[in-house]
Scaffold this motif. Structure first.
Motif, PDB file in Angstrom:
ATOM      1  N   ILE A   1     -15.977  27.249  63.471  1.00 36.51           N
ATOM      2  CA  ILE A   1     -15.271  26.510  64.699  1.00 36.51           C
ATOM      3  C   ILE A   1     -15.717  27.190  65.658  1.00 36.51           C
ATOM      4  O   ILE A   1     -15.551  28.736  65.680  1.00 36.51           O
ATOM      5  CB  ILE A   1     -13.404  27.797  64.871  1.00 36.51           C
ATOM      6  CG1 ILE A   1     -12.248  27.210  63.525  1.00 36.51           C
ATOM      7  CG2 ILE A   1     -12.968  27.681  65.471  1.00 36.51           C
ATOM      8  CD1 ILE A   1     -11.341  27.950  62.393  1.00 36.51           C
ATOM      9  N   GLN A   2     -16.269  26.898  66.612  1.00 45.16           N
ATOM     10  CA  GLN A   2     -16.726  27.023  67.819  1.00 45.16           C
ATOM     11  C   GLN A   2     -15.919  26.779  69.430  1.00 45.16           C
ATOM     12  O   GLN A   2     -15.311  26.002  69.817  1.00 45.16           O
ATOM     13  CB  GLN A   2     -18.072  26.077  67.934  1.00 45.16           C
ATOM     14  CG  GLN A   2     -18.532  26.108  69.202  1.00 45.16           C
ATOM     15  CD  GLN A   2     -19.941  27.441  69.562  1.00 45.16           C
ATOM     16  OE1 GLN A   2     -20.680  27.460  68.637  1.00 45.16           O
ATOM     17  NE2 GLN A   2     -19.594  27.856  70.302  1.00 45.16           N
ATOM     18  N   VAL A   3     -15.639  27.970  69.638  1.00 48.65           N
ATOM     19  CA  VAL A   3     -14.532  27.608  70.727  1.00 48.65           C
ATOM     20  C   VAL A   3     -15.748  28.148  71.864  1.00 48.65           C
ATOM     21  O   VAL A   3     -16.669  28.655  72.185  1.00 48.65           O
ATOM     22  CB  VAL A   3     -13.941  29.470  70.809  1.00 48.65           C
ATOM     23  CG1 VAL A   3     -13.090  29.720  71.904  1.00 48.65           C
ATOM     24  CG2 VAL A   3     -13.631  29.784  69.288  1.00 48.65           C
ATOM     25  N   ILE A   4     -15.456  27.013  73.012  1.00 50.10           N
ATOM     26  CA  ILE A   4     -16.041  27.030  74.187  1.00 50.10           C
ATOM     27  C   ILE A   4     -15.562  27.736  75.092  1.00 50.10           C
ATOM     28  O   ILE A   4     -15.385  27.260  76.107  1.00 50.10           O
ATOM     29  CB  ILE A   4     -15.415  25.834  74.519  1.00 50.10           C
ATOM     30  CG1 ILE A   4     -15.082  24.929  74.177  1.00 50.10           C
ATOM     31  CG2 ILE A   4     -16.915  24.189  73.332  1.00 50.10           C
ATOM     32  CD1 ILE A   4     -14.901  23.217  75.546  1.00 50.10           C
ATOM     33  N   GLY A   5     -15.935  29.367  74.943  1.00 50.93           N
ATOM     34  CA  GLY A   5     -15.356  29.932  76.050  1.00 50.93           C
ATOM     35  C   GLY A   5     -15.804  31.652  75.211  1.00 50.93           C
ATOM     36  O   GLY A   5     -16.209  32.095  74.364  1.00 50.93           O
ATOM     37  N   ALA A   6     -15.730  32.393  76.269  1.00 51.57           N
ATOM     38  CA  ALA A   6     -16.294  34.049  75.742  1.00 51.57           C
ATOM     39  C   ALA A   6     -14.678  34.485  75.308  1.00 51.57           C
ATOM     40  O   ALA A   6     -15.234  34.782  74.107  1.00 51.57           O
ATOM     41  CB  ALA A   6     -16.384  34.793  76.999  1.00 51.57           C
TER      42      ALA A   6
ATOM     43  N   LEU B   1     -15.022  17.537  66.063  1.00 53.66           N
ATOM     44  CA  LEU B   1     -13.563  17.910  66.497  1.00 53.66           C
ATOM     45  C   LEU B   1     -13.374  18.028  67.311  1.00 53.66           C
ATOM     46  O   LEU B   1     -13.911  19.591  67.679  1.00 53.66           O
ATOM     47  CB  LEU B   1     -12.419  17.951  65.264  1.00 53.66           C
ATOM     48  CG  LEU B   1     -11.001  18.250  66.280  1.00 53.66           C
ATOM     49  CD1 LEU B   1     -10.934  16.659  66.767  1.00 53.66           C
ATOM     50  CD2 LEU B   1      -9.832  19.641  65.481  1.00 53.66           C
ATOM     51  N   PHE B   2     -13.483  17.252  68.730  1.00 51.17           N
ATOM     52  CA  PHE B   2     -13.391  18.730  69.869  1.00 51.17           C
ATOM     53  C   PHE B   2     -11.998  17.714  70.761  1.00 51.17           C
ATOM     54  O   PHE B   2     -11.208  17.266  70.544  1.00 51.17           O
ATOM     55  CB  PHE B   2     -14.610  18.011  71.505  1.00 51.17           C
ATOM     56  CG  PHE B   2     -14.310  18.456  72.265  1.00 51.17           C
ATOM     57  CD1 PHE B   2     -14.673  19.320  72.815  1.00 51.17           C
ATOM     58  CD2 PHE B   2     -13.215  18.420  73.437  1.00 51.17           C
ATOM     59  CE1 PHE B   2     -14.932  20.223  73.780  1.00 51.17           C
ATOM     60  CE2 PHE B   2     -13.479  18.586  74.768  1.00 51.17           C
ATOM     61  CZ  PHE B   2     -14.188  19.774  74.745  1.00 51.17           C
ATOM     62  N   HIS B   3     -11.205  20.094  71.009  1.00 49.33           N
ATOM     63  CA  HIS B   3     -10.639  19.815  71.711  1.00 49.33           C
ATOM     64  C   HIS B   3      -9.857  20.923  72.731  1.00 49.33           C
ATOM     65  O   HIS B   3     -10.268  22.087  72.682  1.00 49.33           O
ATOM     66  CB  HIS B   3      -9.759  20.023  70.706  1.00 49.33           C
ATOM     67  CG  HIS B   3      -6.873  20.027  71.353  1.00 49.33           C
ATOM     68  ND1 HIS B   3      -6.974  19.015  71.742  1.00 49.33           N
ATOM     69  CD2 HIS B   3      -6.813  21.308  71.989  1.00 49.33           C
ATOM     70  CE1 HIS B   3      -5.619  19.492  72.095  1.00 49.33           C
ATOM     71  NE2 HIS B   3      -6.097  21.297  72.174  1.00 49.33           N
ATOM     72  N   SER B   4      -9.575  20.373  73.794  1.00 48.14           N
ATOM     73  CA  SER B   4      -8.793  21.147  74.941  1.00 48.14           C
ATOM     74  C   SER B   4      -9.032  20.263  76.150  1.00 48.14           C
ATOM     75  O   SER B   4     -10.108  19.590  76.769  1.00 48.14           O
ATOM     76  CB  SER B   4     -11.024  21.895  75.040  1.00 48.14           C
ATOM     77  OG  SER B   4     -10.769  22.590  76.574  1.00 48.14           O
TER      78      SER B   4
ATOM     79  N   ALA C   1     -15.395  22.037  64.507  1.00 47.19           N
ATOM     80  CA  ALA C   1     -14.366  21.971  65.352  1.00 47.19           C
ATOM     81  C   ALA C   1     -14.829  22.456  66.419  1.00 47.19           C
ATOM     82  O   ALA C   1     -15.000  23.723  66.459  1.00 47.19           O
ATOM     83  CB  ALA C   1     -13.011  22.837  64.443  1.00 47.19           C
ATOM     84  N   VAL C   2     -15.117  21.687  67.366  1.00 43.89           N
ATOM     85  CA  VAL C   2     -15.361  22.912  69.004  1.00 43.89           C
ATOM     86  C   VAL C   2     -14.085  22.210  69.841  1.00 43.89           C
ATOM     87  O   VAL C   2     -13.446  21.373  70.350  1.00 43.89           O
ATOM     88  CB  VAL C   2     -16.478  21.952  69.510  1.00 43.89           C
ATOM     89  CG1 VAL C   2     -16.559  22.171  70.867  1.00 43.89           C
ATOM     90  CG2 VAL C   2     -17.625  22.322  68.818  1.00 43.89           C
ATOM     91  N   VAL C   3     -13.709  24.114  69.858  1.00 42.77           N
ATOM     92  CA  VAL C   3     -12.270  23.916  70.472  1.00 42.77           C
ATOM     93  C   VAL C   3     -11.671  25.131  71.881  1.00 42.77           C
ATOM     94  O   VAL C   3     -12.611  26.003  72.119  1.00 42.77           O
ATOM     95  CB  VAL C   3     -10.981  24.135  69.722  1.00 42.77           C
ATOM     96  CG1 VAL C   3     -11.128  23.020  68.630  1.00 42.77           C
ATOM     97  CG2 VAL C   3     -11.650  25.656  68.394  1.00 42.77           C
TER      98      VAL C   3
END
Length: 314
Positions: A67-72, A10-13, A48-50
């Protein structure tokens, strides 16, 4: 008959580079990449890449492994009251994001050092005001937060010739510049800074850290760059410090409410530079390998890279 392994990512941003979903599809062809949960069984989602997902979105994903956060920054993840607490959370350490952040901090540190804020005001008033240029070594840039981004910014600033000091919650050893640590070192640190760069995570301990008492300890004529989180600063205290001269100028890229409301006083204050949270961003070209590796590790039962400590909040 055993249940098949989860096969959906799941990608959400809403704010990230729109190339992200296709980049994940190409890099992980054995997975189905979806941008919403419509028409899929929640138990089929493996990762989930969020970035700033809606509260409750992840709660039904019973077999979620990452849960992979695409930011720091990850503070927004913990605002979800329905966050599945058993799922590992990883943040990105992206060389592209790091390079863009270092560029931004150097850009504005140089502008403040060369007193471009005063030059712009002089132009607005049609005043010819000569400001003699000085070497960067005469300006002390203090970095509040010595994580990956803080250390990268320190390296870039030192290469330009600035005197750099740093503060962290716990002592950092073997760094090539002066550092301070803990509550006892904070007052001395901020009193030594000509330019203060905020790069702390937003936690219960750092919320509102930069308040009126904080500004009282700043060196006369100091300036501030906030690329951490808006919640680090008490807005009214910042405005008061600018108005009474305790603070010369503030460069703000992050805010308590984003987008910044049109009627907010930051927009029109003559001693504030506003940028729209664009100091940096993750780039799928440089960050996709880390996402792929973390998904691989998670589904294989291995420890993902750059895990977040929920008890610390970062």
């Amino acid at each position: 008959m055993p249940r098949p392994e989860p096969h959906v990512i799941l990608f959400h941003s809403a704010a990230s580079d729109p190339r992200w979903p296709d980049a994940i599809r190409r890099a992980l062809p054995d997975f189905e990449v979806r941008t919403n949960l419509e028409g899929i069984a929640p138990e089929d989602v493996a990762a989930a890449v969020v970035w700033k997902h809606p509260p409750g979105m992840l709660a039904p994903l019973a077999r979620l492994k990452l849960i992979q956060v695409i930011g720091a920054g990850v503070d927004h993840v913990f605002t979800d009251p329905f966050l599945p607490r058993h799922v590992p959370i990883a943040r990105l350490v992206d060389p592209g994001l790091t390079a863009r952040m270092s560029e931004y901090v150097l850009l504005h540190a140089l502008a403040l050092h060369r007193r471009m804020d005063e030059t712009v005001r002089a132009q607005d008033e049609r005043r010819w005001e000569f400001i003699a240029p000085a070497p960067p070594a005469r300006t002390c840039v203090g970095i509040l937060g010595l994580g990956h981004l803080g250390l990268a910014c320190a390296t870039t600033l030192r290469a330009m010739g600035f005197r750099v000091i740093g503060w962290s919650r716990t002592r950092k050893a073997d760094l090539p510049f002066e550092t301070y640590a803990g509550a006892d070192g904070l007052a001395a640190f901020r009193n030594a800074c000509d330019v203060l760069v905020l790069l702390l995570p937003l936690t219960a301990q750092t919320q509102g850290l930069v308040d009126s008492r904080f500004f009282d300890d700043l060196r006369a004529g100091a300036a501030l760059i906030n690329v951490g989180r808006g919640g680090l600063i008490e807005d009214d205290a910042l405005l008061a410090a600018l108005d009474d001269g305790r603070l010369r100028h503030a460069v703000l890229d992050v805010f308590r409410q984003e987008p910044l409301p049109a009627d907010h006083p930051f927009w029109t204050h003559r001693r504030i530079t506003v940028t729209p949270h664009n100091s940096s961003a993750t780039d799928p070209d440089t960050a996709i390998e880390q996402v792929v590796e973390n998904v691989r590790r998670a589904v294989s039962g291995e420890r993902p890279l750059h895990l977040v400590d929920p008890s610390a909040g970062y």
